[in-house]
Enzyme design. Sequence first.
Site, PDB file in Angstrom:
ATOM      1  CB  SER A  53      -7.175  38.282  17.028  1.00 43.86           C
ATOM      2  OG  SER A  53      -8.327  37.542  16.741  1.00 43.86           O
ATOM      3  CB  ALA A  57       0.351  45.545  13.580  1.00 39.75           C
TER       4      ALA A  57
END
Length: 172
Positions: free
Chosen positions: A81, A11
Amino acid sequence: MITWLIGMSGAGKTTIGTRVASRLKEQRPQTVYLDGDILREVWGDAPGHSVPGRALNAHRISHLCAMLDRQGLDVVAAVLSIFPEWQAWNREHFSSYYEVFLDVPLDTLRERDTKGLYAAALRGETENVVGVDIPFPRPAHPDLVLDSSGAAGDADHLADLIVAQLHEFGRR
């Protein structure tokens, strides 16, 4: 202040995170950059990539950030996360917490696949890959959501946007 960059593999967390930290460091020299992949190397990747191993790693990173925060350091943390409970813990335990979600469609990440991670998982050569056999829950309450795919994903532009938002956030 802890700036927490969340996103799946590919990302742009590392690329954007290093640029954000560099820009912040010009104004706040006490800024530290933490990268989930680098921390795994430091810790010897002992917990592995299973869900329990990832939970242990999340615990370590959040507690490390809390320790640095208590010492007056600013942190830019680039981490996958996947645990909403740790994101909530961060909000409760850090003096100031700003969560940025780098939102990229899974198809785009699989096309990028800079580490070959998705292709190996889809071929059955590796397991415990977030987005393939481990779900990635979208963050429930990010302070900022950015599309880091395609033309919208220019790392310098996104780093500038994050830094500008952090300055606004700090003025509240």
